[in-house]
Design an enzyme around this catalytic site. Structure first.
Site, PDB file in Angstrom:
ATOM      1  N   LEU A   1     -21.330 -22.386  39.227  1.00 19.86           N
ATOM      2  CA  LEU A   1     -22.068 -21.460  38.379  1.00 19.86           C
ATOM      3  C   LEU A   1     -23.484 -21.957  38.115  1.00 19.86           C
ATOM      4  CD1 LEU A   1     -19.395 -20.407  35.703  1.00 19.86           C
ATOM      5  CD2 LEU A   1     -20.087 -19.198  37.780  1.00 19.86           C
TER       6      LEU A   1
ATOM      7  N   ASP B   1     -26.879 -37.727  34.061  1.00 21.27           N
ATOM      8  CA  ASP B   1     -25.504 -37.819  33.596  1.00 21.27           C
ATOM      9  C   ASP B   1     -25.523 -37.394  32.127  1.00 21.27           C
ATOM     10  OD1 ASP B   1     -23.005 -38.493  32.633  1.00 21.27           O
ATOM     11  OD2 ASP B   1     -23.081 -40.591  33.277  1.00 21.27           O
TER      12      ASP B   1
ATOM     13  N   ASN C   1     -24.134 -26.098  31.214  1.00 25.28           N
ATOM     14  CA  ASN C   1     -23.134 -25.686  32.189  1.00 25.28           C
ATOM     15  C   ASN C   1     -22.322 -26.853  32.745  1.00 25.28           C
ATOM     16  OD1 ASN C   1     -22.046 -23.885  34.507  1.00 25.28           O
ATOM     17  ND2 ASN C   1     -23.119 -25.518  35.581  1.00 25.28           N
TER      18      ASN C   1
ATOM     19  N   SER D   1     -18.712 -21.940  28.105  1.00 25.78           N
ATOM     20  CA  SER D   1     -17.387 -22.329  27.656  1.00 25.78           C
ATOM     21  C   SER D   1     -16.372 -21.954  28.736  1.00 25.78           C
ATOM     22  CB  SER D   1     -17.081 -21.671  26.302  1.00 25.78           C
ATOM     23  OG  SER D   1     -15.827 -22.076  25.816  1.00 25.78           O
TER      24      SER D   1
ATOM     25  N   TYR E   1      -8.612 -29.895  28.460  1.00 21.54           N
ATOM     26  CA  TYR E   1      -9.752 -29.058  28.830  1.00 21.54           C
ATOM     27  C   TYR E   1      -9.995 -28.020  27.736  1.00 21.54           C
ATOM     28  CZ  TYR E   1     -12.689 -25.937  31.655  1.00 21.54           C
ATOM     29  OH  TYR E   1     -13.719 -25.153  32.124  1.00 21.54           O
TER      30      TYR E   1
ATOM     31  N   LYS F   1     -13.289 -27.423  25.119  1.00 23.48           N
ATOM     32  CA  LYS F   1     -14.001 -26.159  24.966  1.00 23.48           C
ATOM     33  C   LYS F   1     -13.870 -25.606  23.544  1.00 23.48           C
ATOM     34  CE  LYS F   1     -15.584 -25.881  29.170  1.00 23.48           C
ATOM     35  NZ  LYS F   1     -17.038 -25.970  29.441  1.00 23.48           N
TER      36      LYS F   1
ATOM     37  N   THR G   1     -15.725 -21.602  42.471  1.00 28.89           N
ATOM     38  CA  THR G   1     -16.510 -22.826  42.420  1.00 28.89           C
ATOM     39  C   THR G   1     -15.586 -23.975  42.809  1.00 28.89           C
ATOM     40  OG1 THR G   1     -15.999 -23.412  40.128  1.00 28.89           O
ATOM     41  CG2 THR G   1     -17.779 -21.820  40.482  1.00 28.89           C
TER      42      THR G   1
END
Length: 280
Positions: free
Chosen positions: A17, A59, A86, A137, A151, A155, A186
């Site tokens: 993305l 980073d 992102n 997100s 994960y 978020k 992706t």
């Protein structure tokens, strides 16, 4: 509404993305600072747009490096207008399987990386009295799902911080939006890191693999980029934007289920509160 060339700061810009966002911004005539651990995949764009693309190795988990990168971006282009957090990583595994290093690594990229960037750019945006921070997100922030619990945690943390940030930044003319994408083609999944499987969860893993094989349909990143351009071009961008029909429907289903549960336990909830004088 867009009136002139803008300056973007996009993390995770070299792939997925982030690459699509970078391409869309350049196609619109804007200037872009594309930040990524490995910026070599941006070589073709840098060659095509030498005056409008600055590829910066970064980073995002290194707070000092983030602040230095923002300084370099402003030194090159003079200002920042759109900041897109992102950069992200996916660690999969059941909650019980995560070791400390894996759990911290997931939060370091997805939450702390976005936090450091937000902190670094905000003084610049405040001084300008304008700017738009976009936090990428995930559908995983709508709820916790088996094998993506950490994960989701990263978020959820990102969104909680971003809601507060939006309220704090609004007085300075700075906008904040949270984008919740569904599935896109992706390398997020192919580059994900998995925990060491516990055999106790083998039946659940088999069921999940069956569901993914039957119902996983992803979209082109270009469509997400088109939605992002509509978002940043808006005079009144929303705090939250869902990307995709599946995630749109899921958001409403989860919200309805939560409301139904709250309503079913209303008497218990209300019974847990009774104002009394402060204890001496």
């Amino acid at each position: 509404m867009r009136t002139s060339s803008r300056v973007w700061f996009v993390t995770g810009a070299s792939r997925g993305l982030g690459r699509a966002f970078t391409e869309a911004a350049l196609a619109a005539g804007d200037r872009v600072v594309g930040a990524s651990r490995d910026v070599s995949p941006l070589d073709d764009l840098a060659a095509a747009h030498p005056e409008r693309l600055l590829a910066l190795p970064l980073d995002v988990t290194d707070r000092q490096a983030v602040f230095a990168a923002v300084d370099a971006a402003v030194e090159r282009f003079g200002r920042l207008d759109v900041v897109v957090n992102n950069a992200g990583a996916l660690f999969t595994g059941m909650v019980e399987e995560f070791g400390e290093a894996e759990a911290r690594a997931q939060l370091e990229v997805n939450f702390f990386g976005a936090l450091w960037v937000s902190q670094a750019v905000l003084p610049r945006l405040r001084a300008q009295g304008a700017g738009h921070i976009v936090q990428i997100s995930s559908i995983a922030a709508l709820g916790g799902f088996p094998s993506t619990g950490l994960y989701s945690a990263s978020k959820f943390a990102l969104e909680g911080m971003s809601e507060a940030l939006a309220a704090e930044a609004a007085a300075f003319g700075v906008k904040v939006s949270i984008v919740q994408p569904g599935g896109y083609w992706t390398d997020l999944y192919t580059s994900s890191t998995a925990t060491t499987p516990d055999p106790a969860y083998d039946p659940l893993r088999a069921e999940l693999e069956k569901q993914w094989a039957e119902g996983s349909v992803d979209s082109e990143p270009r469509l997400a980029a088109e939605a992002l351009m509509a978002l940043v071009d808006s005079d009144d961008p929303p705090l939250r934007l869902l990307l995709g029909s599946m995630v749109y429907d899921l958001a409403f289903d989860i919200s309805r289920n939560r409301m139904a549960t709250w309503a079913g336990w209303e008497s218990v909830s209300r019974g847990a509160e009774k104002a009394v004088p402060a204890p001496r």
